[in-house]
Write a protein that holds these residues in place. Structure first.
Motif: not given
Length: 178
Positions: A52-53, A56-58, A92, A160
């Protein structure tokens, strides 16, 4: 004949309140806390929140791991992580689609954790049995539990990009330091 005296000084007797201590055997691959079983290609166990992180951070999971470790990586997902992602529902679904990628290796839950869907317990048990994995997580509680196991590096998202904690080879290369 002479009577034989107890030479252990009475240490052989058990006291009533004394419990038997169980100490885990140290794996032969460990030299103090240095784990010689780790080497390219690295096998990385991925936790639910790490996926998931990364979204979010692509960050692409495969490319991010290669950029961090400068070696081939085999991402591994246990059955409990997939069960957690399926329980999280429709929100998700992208993470679930990433987790079901053919390039990821599936690890069955270890004996004793067969029906467990709490991924943290399963990951800790897998790593405790086989210390040839890097654990990728952003969960504080799981990190704290894994730090108690010597010789197991932790990968996490920082600025990132991925970073590794407790991997001696990573500091020699160009892995991000913080």
């Amino acid at each position: 004949p002479k009577e034989l005296k107890n030479t252990d000084g009475g240490k052989g007797k058990k006291k009533k309140g004394e419990e038997i201590r169980h100490v885990d055997k140290t794996p032969s691959a460990l030299f103090f806390k240095y784990n010689s079983a780790l080497g390219p290609p690295y096998r990385v166990i991925i936790d639910t929140n790490f996926i998931n992180f990364s979204i979010k951070n692509k960050i692409d999971l495969m490319q991010g791991m290669v950029d961090c470790l400068y070696a081939k990586c085999i991402p591994c997902i246990c059955d409990a992580v997939l069960a957690e992602l399926e329980k999280l529902g429709d929100k998700y679904r992208i993470a679930l689609r990433i987790a079901k990628d053919k390039r990821f290796e599936r690890i069955p839950n270890p004996p004793g954790c067969q029906e467990s869907t709490y991924a943290d317990d399963v990951i800790v048990e897998i790593v405790r049995q086989h210390r040839c994995y890097i654990v990728a997580t952003c969960d504080r509680d799981l990190k704290r539990r894994i730090r108690k196991i010597p010789g197991v590096p932790i990968m996490f998202v920082h600025n990132h990009r991925y970073s590794v904690e407790r991997l001696p080879e990573a500091t020699m290369g160009g892995a991000p330091r913080f």
